[in-house]
Design a protein around this motif. Structure first.
Motif, short mmCIF file in Angstrom:
data_model
loop_
_atom_site.label_atom_id
_atom_site.label_comp_id
_atom_site.label_asym_id
_atom_site.label_seq_id
_atom_site.Cartn_x
_atom_site.Cartn_y
_atom_site.Cartn_z
N PRO A 1 0.82 -1.21 0.00
CA PRO A 1 0.00 0.00 0.00
C PRO A 1 0.86 1.27 0.00
N LEU A 2 0.30 2.34 -0.53
CA LEU A 2 0.98 3.62 -0.51
C LEU A 2 1.21 4.02 0.95
N PRO A 3 2.46 4.29 1.34
CA PRO A 3 2.76 4.55 2.75
C PRO A 3 2.02 5.77 3.29
N ALA A 4 1.60 5.67 4.54
CA ALA A 4 1.00 6.83 5.22
C ALA A 4 2.01 7.98 5.23
N GLY A 5 1.52 9.18 5.00
CA GLY A 5 2.40 10.33 4.97
C GLY A 5 3.02 10.62 3.62
N HIS A 6 2.80 9.73 2.64
CA HIS A 6 3.34 9.99 1.29
C HIS A 6 2.69 11.24 0.72
N PRO A 7 3.45 12.09 0.03
CA PRO A 7 2.87 13.35 -0.47
C PRO A 7 1.71 13.17 -1.43
N LEU A 8 1.61 12.02 -2.10
CA LEU A 8 0.49 11.81 -3.01
C LEU A 8 -0.85 11.74 -2.27
N TRP A 9 -0.82 11.30 -1.01
CA TRP A 9 -2.07 11.25 -0.24
C TRP A 9 -2.65 12.65 -0.05
N GLN A 10 -1.80 13.62 0.13
CA GLN A 10 -2.24 14.97 0.49
C GLN A 10 -2.41 15.90 -0.70
N ALA A 11 -2.00 15.48 -1.88
CA ALA A 11 -2.05 16.37 -3.05
C ALA A 11 -3.50 16.63 -3.45
N ASP A 12 -3.88 17.89 -3.57
CA ASP A 12 -5.27 18.21 -3.89
C ASP A 12 -5.59 18.05 -5.38
N ASN A 13 -4.59 17.76 -6.20
CA ASN A 13 -4.82 17.53 -7.62
C ASN A 13 -4.61 16.06 -8.00
N VAL A 14 -4.71 15.17 -7.03
CA VAL A 14 -4.49 13.74 -7.26
C VAL A 14 -5.65 12.94 -6.69
N ILE A 15 -6.08 11.93 -7.44
CA ILE A 15 -7.02 10.93 -6.94
C ILE A 15 -6.22 9.64 -6.72
N VAL A 16 -6.21 9.15 -5.50
CA VAL A 16 -5.53 7.90 -5.15
C VAL A 16 -6.57 6.82 -4.93
N THR A 17 -6.43 5.70 -5.64
CA THR A 17 -7.28 4.52 -5.40
C THR A 17 -6.38 3.31 -5.18
N PRO A 18 -6.81 2.33 -4.38
CA PRO A 18 -5.93 1.25 -3.93
C PRO A 18 -5.90 0.03 -4.84
N HIS A 19 -5.38 0.21 -6.08
CA HIS A 19 -5.21 -0.91 -7.02
C HIS A 19 -6.51 -1.68 -7.18
N MET A 20 -7.57 -0.98 -7.54
CA MET A 20 -8.91 -1.57 -7.59
C MET A 20 -9.62 -1.32 -8.91
N SER A 21 -8.92 -0.82 -9.92
CA SER A 21 -9.60 -0.38 -11.14
C SER A 21 -10.29 -1.52 -11.88
N GLY A 22 -9.83 -2.76 -11.68
CA GLY A 22 -10.46 -3.88 -12.37
C GLY A 22 -11.46 -4.65 -11.54
N ASP A 23 -11.66 -4.21 -10.30
CA ASP A 23 -12.43 -5.02 -9.34
C ASP A 23 -13.88 -4.57 -9.30
N THR A 24 -14.68 -5.06 -10.23
CA THR A 24 -16.12 -4.82 -10.19
C THR A 24 -16.82 -6.03 -9.58
#
Length: 321
Positions: A262-285
């Motif tokens: 998983p993306l580590p807690a505190g990683h700058p991508l979590w806090q970026a207001d121009n980023v959508i982070v999803t947890p490797h789920m794009s194929g999971d319907t």
């Protein structure tokens, strides 16, 4: 007698379609977890990697004395293709076709959220702010899809239906492609990014695509460009992406995969207001595991009948051609 071994993840239920194979008179079924794989491989003819993120096979492959076929219940097989397996006669198949439409819809979701500024609308709603504003047109915008396999082609079809102009990037340049029109050589990516609104990575991870998206590529994008990664995290130099996002070199990103998960807690991508982070789920319907199990049962029946598989991974290339 065919010995079928299923490598399962801890706490994951094996669907009935798969356990039912063990009721066949000519099938011996072994269901194991990673720590049991080495002792279960001797005599195994077929290996199903139901734990599709596991890398256990690499260290235990020497125990595979009769292995003929490995099926990975995933689209990507980069973690599976270590040198010993690639040099062997073992056939490798993947879950080609299962995730095509779900991932294409997920890519469209990223695009719509960004183009229609939906995150801002949700913020306004939470603050009871009535803030009318214009949003971006999709029709006539430009998308470059890096990766021209079955998932990339489905993305192209979905986006083309909305009149988004689509081109592709792959292992070699060509024209007249049925889904992309023209395809550029991905090694020349930075030379073809001017004017592109949506840069979408769905390429398999190979020597050619590892760290493909680096500072040079992000610098070549327009400031209004939006980057989407539903391929592999290792295709991106993450520090270069973070810099591009923070400095305004690109307008934003939709990210479903990362070089560390998983993306580590505190990683700058979590806090970026121009980023959508999803947890490797794009194929999971809904029902995706059932569809994976049904696909393997169909392939297993073809194997038992001596029929040719509808698709096989080119182990040298790292993907299904």
């Amino acid at each position: 007698m065919t010995v079928l071994t299923i490598l399962n993840a801890p706490g994951t239920e094996v669907p009935d379609q798969l356990t039912d194979l063990g009721r066949k008179e000519d099938v011996e079924l072994r269901i194991v977890e990673a720590h049991e794989l080495g002792s279960s491989l001797p005599g195994t003819d077929v290996l199903l990697l139901w734990d599709f993120f596991s890398k256990a096979l690499r260290s235990e492959f020497g125990h595979a004395d009769s292995l003929k076929w490995i099926h990975a219940a995933a689209a990507g097989v980069d973690s599976l293709l270590f040198d010993e397996l690639s040099a062997s006669e073992v056939v490798v198949t993947n879950a080609r076709g299962i995730f095509d439409r779900p991932i294409a819809e997920f890519v469209l979701n990223y695009i719509l959220i960004h183009a229609k500024n939906s995150l801002r609308s949700l913020e306004d709603q939470r603050e009871s702010v009535w803030n009318r504003r214009s949003t971006q047109n999709l029709a006539g915008s430009q998308a470059l899809i890096v990766g021209t396999g079955s998932i990339g082609r489905e993305i192209a079809k979905v986006l083309s239906a909305l009149d988004i102009n689509v081109t592709g990037a792959g292992s070699h340049a060509r024209t007249g492609d049925a889904d992309f029109g023209s395809v550029i050589d991905s090694s020349q990516l930075s030379s073809h990014l001017s004017g592109v609104d949506w840069v979408i990575n769905i390429a398999p991870l190979t020597d050619r695509t590892k760290n493909l998206f680096d500072a040079e590529v992000f610098n070549a994008m327009d400031p209004s460009a939006y980057f989407i990664n539903v391929g592999r995290g290792e295709a991106v130099v993450t520090s270069d992406l973070v810099h591009a996002l923070e400095s305004g070199q690109i307008s934003g990103a939709g990210l479903d995969v990362f070089d560390e998960e998983p993306l580590p807690a505190g990683h700058p991508l979590w806090q970026a207001d121009n980023v959508i982070v999803t947890p490797h789920m794009s194929g999971d319907t809904d029902g995706w595991r059932t569809r994976l199990a049904d696909q393997f049962v169909d392939l297993f029946e073809k194997y038992a009948a001596g029929e040719t598989f509808p698709h096989t991974v080119d182990k040298a290339a790292g993907y299904v051609r």
